[in-house]
Scaffold this active site. Sequence first.
Site, mmCIF file in Angstrom:
data_model
loop_
_atom_site.group_PDB
_atom_site.id
_atom_site.type_symbol
_atom_site.label_atom_id
_atom_site.label_comp_id
_atom_site.label_asym_id
_atom_site.label_seq_id
_atom_site.Cartn_x
_atom_site.Cartn_y
_atom_site.Cartn_z
ATOM 1 N NE ARG A 45 34.968 42.397 43.483
ATOM 2 C CZ ARG A 45 34.757 43.551 42.870
ATOM 3 N NH1 ARG A 45 34.030 43.563 41.746
ATOM 4 N NH2 ARG A 45 35.245 44.673 43.344
ATOM 5 C CG HIS A 100 37.008 43.788 36.844
ATOM 6 N ND1 HIS A 100 37.325 43.031 37.953
ATOM 7 C CD2 HIS A 100 36.155 44.731 37.296
ATOM 8 C CE1 HIS A 100 36.692 43.513 39.017
ATOM 9 N NE2 HIS A 100 35.988 44.549 38.635
ATOM 10 C CD GLU A 140 38.498 39.948 37.611
ATOM 11 O OE1 GLU A 140 39.055 41.030 37.908
ATOM 12 O OE2 GLU A 140 37.264 39.828 37.530
#
Length: 350
Positions: free
Chosen positions: A263, A311, A292
């Site tokens: 993360r 991601h 994000e």
Amino acid sequence: MTTTELRVAVATPLKPEHADLLVEREPRIRLDHDPELLPPMRHPADFGGDPAFRRTPEQQERFEAMIDAADAVYGVPDLDAAQIARAVRANPGLRWMHTMAAGGGGTVKAAGLTEAELERVAFTTSAGVHGGPLAEFALFGLLAGAKDLPRLAADQRDRQWPGRWGMGQLAEQTVLVLGLGGIGAEVARLLKAFGAHVIGTSRHERAVPDVDEVVSPAAIAEVAGRVDAVVVALPGTAATERMLGASFFEAAKPGVTVVNVGRGTVIDEEALLAALDAGRVGFAALDVTAVEPLPQESPLWTHPRVLMSPHTAALTTGEERRIAELFADNATRLLDGRPLRNRVDTVDFY
């Protein structure tokens, strides 16, 4: 407690073949699946679906009624923490909700459920499903750092054929793996195949296959000077926030490679950028960031020694099937009164 059937409401896009798989693997599932109520996928494993999708008031009423009659829910409704709270409070018979993400604990935490609600409803994640793809990305980042990918790309761009220079070898490196769960354990296994020396972190400091040394997360600055690279494979929790920060980078061996497949909040991005500019970090491969999508103004976008992945390193064409298989196995466990896999820790929410 064992029961004869489990009524499952599908709250996330689900392909017909995977809906069939759920019932084939666990025939006691009674599946409520209405594709008309779910957004279309834009790409494989797009569990949020098309953001332009809107239900009519009548469709929303049907959607909520389906969830409110279920024993279990496949996916977080609309990927919205508020919808978790609504479902739990509207449906006293709800026993279980599965999140598509490996790190779904953060969404559960954001729902603000009471202790009693968290005790009544089990939440599970898709942890482990993404271990292989994320470990491969981690190896990709480690190899890119060892081989100095930015230098190679710059020389090619400038059409330069410089004198010969030595490349790093993973077989000669020591790699620190932060987090030895499914992802970190797979990273360690692959690294051992390359011949690397692996240091891992664990709160319990117990031996783990393919890991040469295990240290406490609090001791990472003490080993920083010995490592050539670090892989973050940790969830985002209060305990892990900015764990990889200035104290680590100041103690690190110059030129260390940093890879993040956990993360984004685990890394202090300001400290990372300062370390990159100072040469203490030679290369960073980041599949995740603290915010994000990464803000347009972030220097990470244009830094010459940073490789950004949006991601997406976990995304493979087989992800949807593997999640369906995991859910079916957990449905069997729930029906047979056995512990669920990947149950969310409702203290640290991972």
